[in-house]
Design an enzyme around this catalytic site. Sequence first.
Site, PDB file in Angstrom:
ATOM      1  N   LYS A 183       0.831  -1.213   0.000  1.00  0.00           N
ATOM      2  CA  LYS A 183       0.000   0.000   0.000  1.00  0.00           C
ATOM      3  C   LYS A 183       0.861   1.257   0.000  1.00  0.00           C
ATOM      4  O   LYS A 183       0.673   2.144  -0.822  1.00  0.00           O
ATOM      5  CB  LYS A 183      -0.924   0.027   1.231  1.00  0.00           C
ATOM      6  CG  LYS A 183      -1.975  -1.058   1.255  1.00  0.00           C
ATOM      7  CD  LYS A 183      -2.994  -0.825   2.369  1.00  0.00           C
ATOM      8  CE  LYS A 183      -2.378  -0.853   3.767  1.00  0.00           C
ATOM      9  NZ  LYS A 183      -1.897  -2.197   4.149  1.00  0.00           N
ATOM     10  N   ARG A 212      -9.816   0.329   8.321  1.00  0.00           N
ATOM     11  CA  ARG A 212      -9.276  -0.976   8.673  1.00  0.00           C
ATOM     12  C   ARG A 212     -10.287  -1.788   9.471  1.00  0.00           C
ATOM     13  O   ARG A 212      -9.983  -2.916   9.850  1.00  0.00           O
ATOM     14  CB  ARG A 212      -8.039  -0.781   9.539  1.00  0.00           C
ATOM     15  CG  ARG A 212      -6.708  -0.958   8.816  1.00  0.00           C
ATOM     16  CD  ARG A 212      -5.723  -0.947   9.913  1.00  0.00           C
ATOM     17  NE  ARG A 212      -4.360  -1.274   9.743  1.00  0.00           N
ATOM     18  CZ  ARG A 212      -3.419  -0.570   9.168  1.00  0.00           C
ATOM     19  NH1 ARG A 212      -3.704   0.516   8.508  1.00  0.00           N
ATOM     20  NH2 ARG A 212      -2.178  -0.949   9.219  1.00  0.00           N
ATOM     21  N   ARG A 235      11.627  -5.703   5.484  1.00  0.00           N
ATOM     22  CA  ARG A 235      11.320  -4.316   5.146  1.00  0.00           C
ATOM     23  C   ARG A 235      12.145  -3.335   5.979  1.00  0.00           C
ATOM     24  O   ARG A 235      12.320  -3.510   7.169  1.00  0.00           O
ATOM     25  CB  ARG A 235       9.821  -4.068   5.390  1.00  0.00           C
ATOM     26  CG  ARG A 235       9.400  -2.649   5.128  1.00  0.00           C
ATOM     27  CD  ARG A 235       7.930  -2.553   4.915  1.00  0.00           C
ATOM     28  NE  ARG A 235       7.168  -2.572   6.162  1.00  0.00           N
ATOM     29  CZ  ARG A 235       5.855  -2.364   6.204  1.00  0.00           C
ATOM     30  NH1 ARG A 235       5.181  -2.150   5.089  1.00  0.00           N
ATOM     31  NH2 ARG A 235       5.220  -2.394   7.347  1.00  0.00           N
ATOM     32  N   ARG A 243      11.568  -1.067  11.480  1.00  0.00           N
ATOM     33  CA  ARG A 243      10.479  -0.625  12.350  1.00  0.00           C
ATOM     34  C   ARG A 243      10.223  -1.619  13.468  1.00  0.00           C
ATOM     35  O   ARG A 243      10.255  -2.826  13.251  1.00  0.00           O
ATOM     36  CB  ARG A 243       9.199  -0.431  11.528  1.00  0.00           C
ATOM     37  CG  ARG A 243       8.861   1.010  11.258  1.00  0.00           C
ATOM     38  CD  ARG A 243       7.785   1.133  10.210  1.00  0.00           C
ATOM     39  NE  ARG A 243       6.557   0.396  10.570  1.00  0.00           N
ATOM     40  CZ  ARG A 243       5.484   0.344   9.779  1.00  0.00           C
ATOM     41  NH1 ARG A 243       5.484   0.978   8.632  1.00  0.00           N
ATOM     42  NH2 ARG A 243       4.425  -0.326  10.145  1.00  0.00           N
ATOM     43  N   ARG A 259      -0.077  -8.527  13.595  1.00  0.00           N
ATOM     44  CA  ARG A 259      -0.675  -7.623  12.610  1.00  0.00           C
ATOM     45  C   ARG A 259      -1.425  -8.405  11.525  1.00  0.00           C
ATOM     46  O   ARG A 259      -2.472  -7.967  11.058  1.00  0.00           O
ATOM     47  CB  ARG A 259       0.404  -6.733  11.985  1.00  0.00           C
ATOM     48  CG  ARG A 259       0.836  -5.606  12.921  1.00  0.00           C
ATOM     49  CD  ARG A 259       2.195  -5.065  12.560  1.00  0.00           C
ATOM     50  NE  ARG A 259       2.232  -4.473  11.243  1.00  0.00           N
ATOM     51  CZ  ARG A 259       3.311  -4.446  10.461  1.00  0.00           C
ATOM     52  NH1 ARG A 259       4.433  -5.002  10.869  1.00  0.00           N
ATOM     53  NH2 ARG A 259       3.255  -3.875   9.286  1.00  0.00           N
TER      54      ARG A 259
HETATM   55  P1  ADP Z   1       1.089  -1.609   8.076  1.00  0.00           P
HETATM   56  O1  ADP Z   1       2.471  -1.551   7.586  1.00  0.00           O
HETATM   57  O2  ADP Z   1       0.785  -2.762   8.995  1.00  0.00           O
HETATM   58  O3  ADP Z   1       0.061  -1.439   6.999  1.00  0.00           O
HETATM   59  P2  ADP Z   1       0.706   1.098   9.006  1.00  0.00           P
HETATM   60  O4  ADP Z   1       1.987   1.788   8.804  1.00  0.00           O
HETATM   61  O5  ADP Z   1      -0.420   1.392   8.086  1.00  0.00           O
HETATM   62  O6  ADP Z   1       0.966  -0.453   9.117  1.00  0.00           O
HETATM   63  O7  ADP Z   1       0.184   1.365  10.510  1.00  0.00           O
HETATM   64  C1  ADP Z   1       1.016   1.140  11.637  1.00  0.00           C
HETATM   65  C2  ADP Z   1       0.165   1.036  12.894  1.00  0.00           C
HETATM   66  O8  ADP Z   1      -0.623   2.225  13.057  1.00  0.00           O
HETATM   67  C3  ADP Z   1      -0.865  -0.081  12.885  1.00  0.00           C
HETATM   68  O9  ADP Z   1      -0.315  -1.324  13.273  1.00  0.00           O
HETATM   69  C4  ADP Z   1      -1.888   0.437  13.877  1.00  0.00           C
HETATM   70  O10 ADP Z   1      -1.468   0.273  15.218  1.00  0.00           O
HETATM   71  C5  ADP Z   1      -1.913   1.915  13.562  1.00  0.00           C
HETATM   72  N1  ADP Z   1      -2.944   2.232  12.541  1.00  0.00           N
HETATM   73  C6  ADP Z   1      -2.747   2.703  11.284  1.00  0.00           C
HETATM   74  N2  ADP Z   1      -3.910   2.867  10.625  1.00  0.00           N
HETATM   75  C7  ADP Z   1      -4.883   2.493  11.489  1.00  0.00           C
HETATM   76  C8  ADP Z   1      -6.310   2.416  11.418  1.00  0.00           C
HETATM   77  N3  ADP Z   1      -6.976   2.765  10.295  1.00  0.00           N
HETATM   78  N4  ADP Z   1      -6.986   1.989  12.501  1.00  0.00           N
HETATM   79  C9  ADP Z   1      -6.346   1.641  13.621  1.00  0.00           C
HETATM   80  N5  ADP Z   1      -5.010   1.666  13.766  1.00  0.00           N
HETATM   81  C10 ADP Z   1      -4.277   2.091  12.719  1.00  0.00           C
END
Ligand code: ADP
Length: 210
Positions: free
Chosen positions: A14, A89, A123, A154, A165
């Site tokens: 994404k 989400r 990553r 990260r 996750r």
């Molecule tokens: P990923 O690489 O898992 O897609 P992101 O960088 O999008 O992760 O998000 C990192 C963290 O931020 C998530 O694991 C969550 O804790 C929080 N987060 C991001 N977007 C949302 C959302 N829409 N609802 C709830 N928590 C979120």
Amino acid sequence: MMKLVFLGAPGAGKGTQAGGVAEALKIPHISTGDMFRAALGNETPVGLKAKAYMDKGELVPDSVTIEMVDERLKQADCENGYLLDGFPRTIAQAEALDQIMAPDCVVNLDVPEEILMGRLTGRRVCGSCKGTFAISRLSDPTTCPTCGGELIHRKDDQPETIKERLQVYHQDTEPLIGYYQNQNKLLNVPSVGDPQDVNNAILTALEGKA
Ligand code: ADP
Ligand code: ZN
């Protein structure tokens, strides 16, 4: 004018795809993950609320997340649309978005489960430009090939957190595929192979939808 959501498991690409697609469509790229990480870095009230959830790989509560996105979508640059990356989400978040500013199209970046784990453990993220890179494609795993900044592993990209996750994804986020299918908004795009080919496939799928 295009209101666009990117859906996909962690590691589906994404973040990698959203920047280029948003630029091509001239709409703001809004990543809730980036917003939370920035809030955390600046120790804002939202950041302090989100920290414990993010560290564990859990979702930040809907109330906090929805309010943050609601405020962001009210800003002037969203008059021409948006590309949301990492939101919604949960079904509750999708229902809230339908009230605030419903999307026109939802791109589901589709990746086989067995590929996701390898992508996530390999990553690295640039601390300066926020670009993400696969260590397998880097000659120097500590330096950003784009800007020379320092690459970071990260905290939520460690194996235990990754499992959490992926589980959260299957339980809370995957049902959104059906939700948007029922609204006739879903475009399924395989997100494997060359990132540039995936980018072209997304833009082709979106042609004529704006
Ligand atoms: P990923 O690489 O898992 O897609 P992101 O960088 O999008 O992760 O998000 C990192 C963290 O931020 C998530 O694991 C969550 O804790 C929080 N987060 C991001 N977007 C949302 C959302 N829409 N609802 C709830 N928590 C979120
Ligand atoms: Zn960089």
